[in-house]
Design a protein around this motif. Structure first.
Motif, PDB file in Angstrom:
ATOM      1  N   ALA A 205       0.835  -1.198   0.000  1.00 25.06           N
ATOM      2  CA  ALA A 205       0.000   0.000   0.000  1.00 25.06           C
ATOM      3  C   ALA A 205       0.872   1.251   0.000  1.00 25.06           C
ATOM      4  O   ALA A 205       1.951   1.289   0.602  1.00 25.06           O
ATOM      5  CB  ALA A 205      -0.920   0.003   1.213  1.00 25.06           C
ATOM      6  N   ALA A 206       0.395   2.288  -0.682  1.00 25.93           N
ATOM      7  CA  ALA A 206       1.122   3.557  -0.743  1.00 25.93           C
ATOM      8  C   ALA A 206       1.090   4.253   0.612  1.00 25.93           C
ATOM      9  O   ALA A 206       0.101   4.186   1.351  1.00 25.93           O
ATOM     10  CB  ALA A 206       0.511   4.458  -1.809  1.00 25.93           C
ATOM     11  N   THR A 207       2.203   4.914   0.925  1.00 25.73           N
ATOM     12  CA  THR A 207       2.324   5.647   2.180  1.00 25.73           C
ATOM     13  C   THR A 207       3.316   6.789   1.965  1.00 25.73           C
ATOM     14  O   THR A 207       3.670   7.086   0.821  1.00 25.73           O
ATOM     15  CB  THR A 207       2.765   4.690   3.311  1.00 25.73           C
ATOM     16  OG1 THR A 207       2.816   5.389   4.543  1.00 25.73           O
ATOM     17  CG2 THR A 207       4.112   4.075   3.023  1.00 25.73           C
ATOM     18  N   ASP A 208       3.761   7.436   3.029  1.00 27.38           N
ATOM     19  CA  ASP A 208       4.769   8.473   2.850  1.00 27.38           C
ATOM     20  C   ASP A 208       6.085   7.841   2.411  1.00 27.38           C
ATOM     21  O   ASP A 208       6.317   6.643   2.640  1.00 27.38           O
ATOM     22  CB  ASP A 208       4.962   9.252   4.148  1.00 27.38           C
ATOM     23  CG  ASP A 208       5.602   8.400   5.229  1.00 27.38           C
ATOM     24  OD1 ASP A 208       6.841   8.414   5.363  1.00 27.38           O
ATOM     25  OD2 ASP A 208       4.858   7.689   5.942  1.00 27.38           O
ATOM     26  N   PRO A 209       6.981   8.578   1.744  1.00 22.95           N
ATOM     27  CA  PRO A 209       8.170   7.971   1.140  1.00 22.95           C
ATOM     28  C   PRO A 209       9.088   7.250   2.126  1.00 22.95           C
ATOM     29  O   PRO A 209       9.588   6.162   1.812  1.00 22.95           O
ATOM     30  CB  PRO A 209       8.875   9.160   0.491  1.00 22.95           C
ATOM     31  CG  PRO A 209       7.781  10.123   0.169  1.00 22.95           C
ATOM     32  CD  PRO A 209       6.829   9.991   1.310  1.00 22.95           C
ATOM     33  N   VAL A 210       9.351   7.829   3.299  1.00 24.45           N
ATOM     34  CA  VAL A 210      10.264   7.171   4.240  1.00 24.45           C
ATOM     35  C   VAL A 210       9.652   5.863   4.730  1.00 24.45           C
ATOM     36  O   VAL A 210      10.337   4.827   4.802  1.00 24.45           O
ATOM     37  CB  VAL A 210      10.616   8.101   5.412  1.00 24.45           C
ATOM     38  CG1 VAL A 210      11.529   7.386   6.402  1.00 24.45           C
ATOM     39  CG2 VAL A 210      11.293   9.375   4.906  1.00 24.45           C
ATOM     40  N   SER A 211       8.365   5.873   5.036  1.00 25.63           N
ATOM     41  CA  SER A 211       7.700   4.635   5.452  1.00 25.63           C
ATOM     42  C   SER A 211       7.689   3.614   4.325  1.00 25.63           C
ATOM     43  O   SER A 211       7.815   2.403   4.571  1.00 25.63           O
ATOM     44  CB  SER A 211       6.267   4.925   5.906  1.00 25.63           C
ATOM     45  OG  SER A 211       6.257   5.710   7.080  1.00 25.63           O
ATOM     46  N   ALA A 212       7.552   4.071   3.081  1.00 31.93           N
ATOM     47  CA  ALA A 212       7.560   3.154   1.943  1.00 31.93           C
ATOM     48  C   ALA A 212       8.902   2.443   1.837  1.00 31.93           C
ATOM     49  O   ALA A 212       8.952   1.238   1.543  1.00 31.93           O
ATOM     50  CB  ALA A 212       7.253   3.910   0.652  1.00 31.93           C
ATOM     51  N   ALA A 213      10.003   3.170   2.059  1.00 34.00           N
ATOM     52  CA  ALA A 213      11.320   2.540   2.018  1.00 34.00           C
ATOM     53  C   ALA A 213      11.495   1.576   3.185  1.00 34.00           C
ATOM     54  O   ALA A 213      12.016   0.465   3.023  1.00 34.00           O
ATOM     55  CB  ALA A 213      12.406   3.608   2.031  1.00 34.00           C
TER      56      ALA A 213
END
Length: 450
Positions: A205-213
């Motif tokens: 699922a899409a999230t903020d960039p730092v959380s995505a990494a």
């Protein structure tokens, strides 16, 4: 911080957790970790744990290069400080927990080679400009029975591609993945048997960039553990065989201003959304040097494999390295996003996202022009037709990637001089290693590295 970390450690210990993986990704995209006993977690949250500064110049084969002058000797130490808000007990490894880290200098000050900090700076810059990004990964990987030398000769499933029948023999593994992802706080959009040999794909699922990494690293740990528990091994390598479809880790992003998705348009992006995609397209050769940086990455970028061999964009064109996905009446306009296909597991996820954000923001700032989309596969065109359309091949070798990276201050500048120097030294070390080896040996050597 100490009180909260102590409380978290106490709760985990009561649940049977005895240690915590403190994890980061190096400049080859390879996860590294230190395990601390659960009783040491509170101290680690404040003071970190020690590690050599040379992890920044490990190459893909665990050789250390001293070609970067900033890290030119075996002397030096850093501190790995866990990001406690991302602490998770590992459902598939119940005696262990997991947390990503920030890499700090020995005195606790910022360290120039910390990849997570590079992404955090880009997110902060976006906030200054009134922009907010969302990001999510699609992960492709291949499975084989434990102990297999390769995937092609010992596939974990035999297809058909996209068929439920392909997954019947993997039922317990699939069930474990769905359970463990949910327990580890990772939301999956869907999972299926993909096109390649013994290949699976799932979307985060899409999230903020730092959380995505962070999520990308946690997803790797989750998949590897579930595979091991069910007699399998998983490979995220960009290439599993010379003739087989490779594994991409497609990166989806969108950008918002005051809550409005700038990529929403009437079938194509408009205004600043078009400039965002235009910025990515303008910088695509240099981006690829960061998002698909390994020697097998360049081998994967071939026409006809949905990998993105040429620099162009398209609307729902799966051969395009930049695939625009519009919002629809069914999904809503906020669904609009752009997928970067020239991305794989050999990319450090923090650096990959950092340079994508930097290139896209530069595109918005410069009102970058987005040409007309292409609906076909330019790989089937003549060279003259591609030249007329302005469609050029993406860098196809480490030296071409390095040239593109150095020529682009928007992308190279996002890393900073020190990290850029270390990254280039690592890539050069990999290229020197590969220059003496046959393609088959290169693929085999990277197969289980990720």
């Amino acid at each position: 911080m100490t009180k909260a970390a102590s409380a978290a450690a106490k709760d985990l210990a009561a649940a049977g957790v005895v240690g915590v993986h403190l994890t980061w990704a190096d400049n080859n995209g390879i996860p590294r970790s230190r395990v601390v006993p659960i009783g040491g977690l509170a101290d680690a949250a404040v003071r970190g744990v020690g590690a050599t500064s040379l992890f920044a110049v490990f190459d893909s084969h665990d050789a250390i290069t001293y070609a970067h002058s900033g890290l030119g000797t075996p002397s030096g130490d850093i501190r790995l400080v866990p990001v406690m808000e991302r602490l998770r007990r590992l459902a598939g490894q119940p005696a262990l927990a997991w947390a990503p880290v920030r890499q700090l200098a020995a005195d606790g000050s910022p360290w120039s080679y910390c990849q997570r900090s590079v992404l955090e700076r880009q997110v902060a810059e976006a906030a200054k400009r009134g922009l907010e990004f969302r990001a999510g990964y699609e992960l492709e990987f291949s499975v084989a029975p434990a102990g297999s030398e390769d995937v092609v000769s010992a596939p974990g499933h035999r297809g058909p591609a996209y068929s439920p029948h392909a997954l019947i023999g993997l039922d317990e593994f699939i069930a474990a993945l769905l359970h463990d992802f949910a327990a580890n706080g990772l939301q999956i959009g869907q999972l299926h048997a993909e096109y390649g040999v013994a290949q699976l794909e799932l979307s985060l699922a899409a999230t903020d960039p730092v959380s995505a990494a962070d999520d990308q690293l946690l997803a790797r740990q989750t998949i590897h553990a579930a595979a091991h528990a069910h007699g399998l091994v998983a490979s995220f390598a960009p290439m599993i065989g010379l003739e087989a479809a490779g594994n991409g880790w497609h990166l989806h992003t969108s950008v918002r201003r005051k809550g409005r998705n700038l990529l929403a348009g009437d079938g194509v992006p408009e205004g600043d959304g078009a400039a965002y995609v235009g910025g990515l397209l303008r910088d695509l050769p240099a981006l690829t040097a960061i998002t698909a940086p390994s020697v097998p990455s360049t081998m994967r970028l071939r026409p006809g494999f949905f990998a993105g061999a040429y620099a162009f964009w398209g609307v729902e064109n799966r051969e395009a390295p930049l695939r625009y996905i519009p919002g629809t009446a069914l999904l809503g306009v906020e669904h609009a996003n752009v997928e970067l296909k020239t991305s794989d597991a050999s990319a450090n996820p923090y650096l990959a996202l950092a340079v994508v954000l930097a290139a896209g923001m530069a595109g918005i700032k410069d009102s970058a022009v987005l040409p007309e989309p292409i609906a076909e596969d330019p790989g089937g065109w003549s060279e003259g037709e591609r030249n007329t359309a302005g469609v050029l091949p993406l860098p196809a070798s480490p030296s071409e990637q390095d040239t593109a990276l150095l020529a682009n201050p928007r992308v190279s500048g996002a890393l900073g001089d020190e990290l850029l120097g270390a990254f280039r030294a690592v890539r050069a070390s990999d290229a020197t290693w590969a220059a003496e080896r046959a393609p088959e040996e290169i693929v085999a050597a990277h197969l289980w590295r990720y």
